[in-house]
Design an enzyme around this catalytic site. Structure first.
Site, PDB file in Angstrom:
ATOM      1  N   ASN A 145       0.795  -1.073  -0.218  1.00  0.00           N
ATOM      2  CA  ASN A 145       0.050   0.060   0.151  1.00  0.00           C
ATOM      3  C   ASN A 145       0.916   1.145  -0.150  1.00  0.00           C
ATOM      4  O   ASN A 145       1.894   1.311   0.572  1.00  0.00           O
ATOM      5  CB  ASN A 145      -0.980  -0.016   1.249  1.00  0.00           C
ATOM      6  CG  ASN A 145      -0.506  -0.223   2.776  1.00  0.00           C
ATOM      7  OD1 ASN A 145       0.507  -0.764   2.596  1.00  0.00           O
ATOM      8  ND2 ASN A 145      -1.037   0.317   3.574  1.00  0.00           N
ATOM      9  N   GLU A 196       0.475   5.142   0.626  1.00  0.00           N
ATOM     10  CA  GLU A 196      -0.353   6.092   0.953  1.00  0.00           C
ATOM     11  C   GLU A 196       0.208   7.631   0.739  1.00  0.00           C
ATOM     12  O   GLU A 196       1.204   7.814   0.254  1.00  0.00           O
ATOM     13  CB  GLU A 196      -0.484   6.206   2.488  1.00  0.00           C
ATOM     14  CG  GLU A 196      -1.071   4.817   3.083  1.00  0.00           C
ATOM     15  CD  GLU A 196      -1.308   4.524   4.667  1.00  0.00           C
ATOM     16  OE1 GLU A 196      -0.853   5.425   5.369  1.00  0.00           O
ATOM     17  OE2 GLU A 196      -2.078   3.630   4.819  1.00  0.00           O
ATOM     18  N   CYS A 218      -4.326   0.881  -2.430  1.00  0.00           N
ATOM     19  CA  CYS A 218      -4.000  -0.483  -1.896  1.00  0.00           C
ATOM     20  C   CYS A 218      -2.973  -1.295  -2.502  1.00  0.00           C
ATOM     21  O   CYS A 218      -2.724  -1.291  -3.833  1.00  0.00           O
ATOM     22  CB  CYS A 218      -5.248  -1.119  -1.853  1.00  0.00           C
ATOM     23  SG  CYS A 218      -6.668  -0.518  -1.036  1.00  0.00           S
ATOM     24  N   GLU A 228      -3.006  -4.394  -3.490  1.00  0.00           N
ATOM     25  CA  GLU A 228      -3.610  -5.405  -4.364  1.00  0.00           C
ATOM     26  C   GLU A 228      -3.599  -4.737  -5.677  1.00  0.00           C
ATOM     27  O   GLU A 228      -3.120  -5.343  -6.646  1.00  0.00           O
ATOM     28  CB  GLU A 228      -4.859  -5.871  -4.008  1.00  0.00           C
ATOM     29  CG  GLU A 228      -5.002  -6.714  -2.714  1.00  0.00           C
ATOM     30  CD  GLU A 228      -5.319  -5.745  -1.718  1.00  0.00           C
ATOM     31  OE1 GLU A 228      -4.682  -4.574  -1.424  1.00  0.00           O
ATOM     32  OE2 GLU A 228      -5.940  -6.154  -0.761  1.00  0.00           O
ATOM     33  N   CYS A 256     -10.297  -5.041   0.010  1.00  0.00           N
ATOM     34  CA  CYS A 256     -11.196  -4.379  -0.093  1.00  0.00           C
ATOM     35  C   CYS A 256     -12.260  -4.306  -1.184  1.00  0.00           C
ATOM     36  O   CYS A 256     -11.806  -4.956  -2.207  1.00  0.00           O
ATOM     37  CB  CYS A 256     -10.880  -2.772   0.385  1.00  0.00           C
ATOM     38  SG  CYS A 256     -10.328  -2.030  -1.197  1.00  0.00           S
ATOM     39  N   CYS A 286     -10.713  -3.273  -4.661  1.00  0.00           N
ATOM     40  CA  CYS A 286      -9.682  -4.106  -5.203  1.00  0.00           C
ATOM     41  C   CYS A 286     -10.508  -5.307  -5.676  1.00  0.00           C
ATOM     42  O   CYS A 286     -10.085  -5.721  -6.853  1.00  0.00           O
ATOM     43  CB  CYS A 286      -8.727  -4.437  -4.099  1.00  0.00           C
ATOM     44  SG  CYS A 286      -7.520  -3.205  -3.656  1.00  0.00           S
TER      45      CYS A 286
HETATM   46  N1  THU Z   1      -5.357  -1.325   2.327  1.00  0.00           N
HETATM   47  C1  THU Z   1      -4.910  -2.204   1.486  1.00  0.00           C
HETATM   48  O1  THU Z   1      -3.507  -1.948   0.766  1.00  0.00           O
HETATM   49  N2  THU Z   1      -5.409  -3.291   0.832  1.00  0.00           N
HETATM   50  C2  THU Z   1      -6.791  -3.509   1.374  1.00  0.00           C
HETATM   51  O2  THU Z   1      -7.380  -4.309   0.868  1.00  0.00           O
HETATM   52  C3  THU Z   1      -7.554  -2.945   2.335  1.00  0.00           C
HETATM   53  C4  THU Z   1      -6.647  -1.677   2.825  1.00  0.00           C
HETATM   54  C5  THU Z   1      -4.446  -0.151   2.891  1.00  0.00           C
HETATM   55  C6  THU Z   1      -5.085   1.007   2.553  1.00  0.00           C
HETATM   56  C7  THU Z   1      -4.708   1.643   3.464  1.00  0.00           C
HETATM   57  O3  THU Z   1      -3.411   2.339   2.984  1.00  0.00           O
HETATM   58  C8  THU Z   1      -4.607   1.145   4.810  1.00  0.00           C
HETATM   59  O4  THU Z   1      -4.585  -0.387   4.318  1.00  0.00           O
HETATM   60  C9  THU Z   1      -5.678   1.320   5.767  1.00  0.00           C
HETATM   61  O5  THU Z   1      -6.919   1.207   5.234  1.00  0.00           O
END
Ligand code: THU
Length: 162
Positions: free
Chosen positions: A63, A65, A74, A76, A113, A116
Site C-alpha cells: 500500500n 499512502e 491499496c 493489491e 477491500c 480491489c
Molecule cells: N489497504 C490495502 O492496501 N488493501 C486492502 O485491501 C485494504 C486496505 C490499505 C489502504 C490503507 O493504506 C491502509 O490499508 C489502511 O486502510
C-alpha cells in the site's frame, strides 16, 4: 411471489502456512517478506500483495499512502495494475495478501477491500480463469479462495454496459 435464494461460497481454511502446498506457501512468504516496503505513515497498517502470473513472474505490491489520503492506493491494486501495465494479457494465477498493524503483527487473515475486488474481477473475467487468493496475517490461519467471484458474488461488470 417471493423466490428466496442462497449463495454458496467456497473457501478453505488452514491453521498455518505450514499446511499449504509449496507454491502457495512460497507466494505467501514472499508477500510477508515484502511488508516492510509498504508506505503507510498515516494508517500505520502495512499491506503486501504478491501476484503470481502464468509466466511464473511474481509481481509485488504494497500500500502506498499519501498526505492527501484518497490519493493513496491499496497493495493489491498496486500489484495488479503494474502486472497489467507490464505484462498485458498474461493471466494472474494467484494473489497472496498479508498485512500487519502498528504492533508489526496480525493474527487473522486480511481480505481485499471492495474496490480491489472490483478491479481484480475485471482481469479475472478477461482471462476466463479463476485467480487463487491466499489470505493471511503475519502468522496464524490462512484462507484460500479460488476465484474473485467467491469474494464478490453480486458484481457489476461490462456485460451490464452492453
Ligand atoms: N489497504 C490495502 O492496501 N488493501 C486492502 O485491501 C485494504 C486496505 C490499505 C489502504 C490503507 O493504506 C491502509 O490499508 C489502511 O486502510
Amino acid at each position: 411471489m417471493t423466490n428466496k435464494k442462497k449463495i454458496h461460497i467456497d473457501y478453505s481454511e488452514f491453521s498455518s502456512i505450514e499446511e499449504l502446498n509449496p507454491e502457495d506457501k512460497n507466494l505467501l512468504n514472499i508477500a510477508r517478506k515484502n511488508l516492510s516496503n509498504a508506505y503507510a505513515p498515516y494508517s500505520e497498517f502495512k499491506v503486501s500483495a504478491a501476484l503470481r502470473l502464468e509466466n511464473e513472474e511474481i509481481i509485488l505490491g504494497t500500500n502506498q499512502e499519501n498526505a492527501a489520503y484518497p490519493s493513496g492506493l491499496c497493495a493489491e491494486r498496486v500489484a495488479v495494475f503494474y502486472a497489467s501495465a507490464n505484462f498485458p494479457k498474461v493471466a494472474f494465477t494467484a494473489l497472496a495478501i498479508t498485512a500487519q498493524n502498528i504492533s508489526d503483527t496480525l493474527k487473522n487473515p486480511v481480505f481485499p477491500c471492495g474496490s480491489c475486488r472490483q478491479v481484480i474481477l475485471e482481469y479475472e473475467i478477461l482471462q476466463q480463469k479463476p485467480i487463487r487468493f491466499i489470505l493471511s496475517g503475519t502468522d496464524g490461519p490462512v484462507i484460500i479462495i479460488d476465484g474473485v467471484k467467491n469474494l464478490l458474488p453480486f458484481s457489476f461488470n461490462s456485460s451490464s454496459l452492453k
